[in-house]
Design a protein around this motif. Structure first.
Motif, PDB file in Angstrom:
ATOM      1  N   LYS A 109      24.010   6.293 100.006  1.00  0.00           N
ATOM      2  CA  LYS A 109      24.063   5.112  99.164  1.00  0.00           C
ATOM      3  C   LYS A 109      22.670   4.626  98.788  1.00  0.00           C
ATOM      4  CE  LYS A 109      28.455   3.676 100.953  1.00  0.00           C
ATOM      5  NZ  LYS A 109      29.047   3.265 102.167  1.00  0.00           N
ATOM      6  N   GLU A 110      21.681   5.251  99.360  1.00  0.00           N
ATOM      7  CA  GLU A 110      20.311   4.821  99.135  1.00  0.00           C
ATOM      8  C   GLU A 110      19.637   5.773  98.145  1.00  0.00           C
ATOM      9  OE1 GLU A 110      17.285   3.016 102.174  1.00  0.00           O
ATOM     10  OE2 GLU A 110      17.630   5.124 102.551  1.00  0.00           O
ATOM     11  N   THR A 111      19.054   5.224  97.103  1.00  0.00           N
ATOM     12  CA  THR A 111      18.355   6.056  96.133  1.00  0.00           C
ATOM     13  C   THR A 111      16.974   6.414  96.655  1.00  0.00           C
ATOM     14  OG1 THR A 111      17.306   4.219  94.971  1.00  0.00           O
ATOM     15  CG2 THR A 111      19.530   4.851  94.243  1.00  0.00           C
ATOM     16  N   LYS A 112      16.341   7.370  96.006  1.00  0.00           N
ATOM     17  CA  LYS A 112      14.974   7.749  96.391  1.00  0.00           C
ATOM     18  C   LYS A 112      14.022   6.572  96.223  1.00  0.00           C
ATOM     19  CE  LYS A 112      15.340  12.675  95.576  1.00  0.00           C
ATOM     20  NZ  LYS A 112      14.820  13.833  94.848  1.00  0.00           N
ATOM     21  N   ASP A 113      14.200   5.788  95.166  1.00  0.00           N
ATOM     22  CA  ASP A 113      13.346   4.614  94.965  1.00  0.00           C
ATOM     23  C   ASP A 113      13.535   3.596  96.081  1.00  0.00           C
ATOM     24  OD1 ASP A 113      12.209   5.643  92.696  1.00  0.00           O
ATOM     25  OD2 ASP A 113      13.285   4.329  91.298  1.00  0.00           O
ATOM     26  N   GLU A 114      14.777   3.377  96.491  1.00  0.00           N
ATOM     27  CA  GLU A 114      15.036   2.440  97.588  1.00  0.00           C
ATOM     28  C   GLU A 114      14.417   2.944  98.889  1.00  0.00           C
ATOM     29  OE1 GLU A 114      19.279   0.507  96.165  1.00  0.00           O
ATOM     30  OE2 GLU A 114      19.291   2.400  97.250  1.00  0.00           O
ATOM     31  N   ALA A 115      14.508   4.252  99.118  1.00  0.00           N
ATOM     32  CA  ALA A 115      13.911   4.839 100.317  1.00  0.00           C
ATOM     33  C   ALA A 115      12.402   4.711 100.285  1.00  0.00           C
ATOM     34  CB  ALA A 115      14.322   6.303 100.449  1.00  0.00           C
ATOM     35  N   ALA A 116      11.799   4.964  99.122  1.00  0.00           N
ATOM     36  CA  ALA A 116      10.346   4.842  98.980  1.00  0.00           C
ATOM     37  C   ALA A 116       9.910   3.402  99.208  1.00  0.00           C
ATOM     38  CB  ALA A 116       9.906   5.322  97.600  1.00  0.00           C
ATOM     39  N   LYS A 117      10.619   2.464  98.615  1.00  0.00           N
ATOM     40  CA  LYS A 117      10.278   1.048  98.770  1.00  0.00           C
ATOM     41  C   LYS A 117      10.376   0.632 100.237  1.00  0.00           C
ATOM     42  CE  LYS A 117      11.414  -3.603  97.343  1.00  0.00           C
ATOM     43  NZ  LYS A 117      12.334  -4.495  96.678  1.00  0.00           N
ATOM     44  N   ALA A 118      11.431   1.034 100.906  1.00  0.00           N
ATOM     45  CA  ALA A 118      11.594   0.668 102.313  1.00  0.00           C
ATOM     46  C   ALA A 118      10.486   1.268 103.172  1.00  0.00           C
ATOM     47  CB  ALA A 118      12.961   1.118 102.812  1.00  0.00           C
ATOM     48  N   GLU A 119      10.123   2.510 102.905  1.00  0.00           N
ATOM     49  CA  GLU A 119       9.044   3.155 103.654  1.00  0.00           C
ATOM     50  C   GLU A 119       7.720   2.416 103.421  1.00  0.00           C
ATOM     51  OE1 GLU A 119       6.877   7.516 104.104  1.00  0.00           O
ATOM     52  OE2 GLU A 119       8.391   7.239 102.555  1.00  0.00           O
ATOM     53  N   GLN A 120       7.473   2.028 102.186  1.00  0.00           N
ATOM     54  CA  GLN A 120       6.245   1.310 101.851  1.00  0.00           C
ATOM     55  C   GLN A 120       6.213  -0.068 102.514  1.00  0.00           C
ATOM     56  OE1 GLN A 120       6.376   1.492  97.556  1.00  0.00           O
ATOM     57  NE2 GLN A 120       6.364   3.735  97.628  1.00  0.00           N
TER      58      GLN A 120
END
Length: 124
Positions: A29-40
């Motif tokens: 359910k998590e997009t790559k952008d959401e994953a990148a934002k969370a990691e950042q």
């Protein structure tokens, strides 16, 4: 050293594993952008003072690692990343809230057309 810094930052958050499993799951359910934002966001929250110190002193392991997390190491973008970071230091680190620092950092990076185009993981 940079990869060790990133690994140490994300170790124990559970996020790194989540992002990897997300890319291989059809129920993700998590997009790559959401994953990148969370990691950042995790990186900034976990390394706020060290990142601030690196920017104020002209760069170091934490600025290099954050540039890597943002996808800003290719094609010589790191020098521009450092220049923008130093030029916007007072605005970026005007508060001690990691979420606000992260938002200010992205705003500063987006002011550079080169970084907007060259950093692969700057998200909206």
């Amino acid at each position: 050293m940079v990869m060790q810094t990133i690994a140490a930052t994300l170790n124990g958050t559970g996020y790194q594993t989540s992002a990897i499993s997300c890319t291989h799951s059809s129920n993700c359910k998590e997009t790559k952008d959401e994953a990148a934002k969370a990691e950042q966001e995790v990186f900034v929250a976990s390394n706020l003072r060290s990142l601030e110190s690196d920017v104020s002193s002209g760069g170091g392991d934490y600025t290099h690692a954050f540039a890597d997390v943002l996808g800003c190491l290719d094609d010589g973008n790191y020098d521009e990343f450092l220049e923008v970071s130093r030029a916007n230091y007072a605005d970026i680190f005007s508060v001690s809230d990691p979420e606000v620092v992260y938002a200010h950092y992205l705003q500063a990076l987006r002011s550079s057309p080169r970084l907007v185009k060259g950093c692969q993981r700057i998200v909206d």
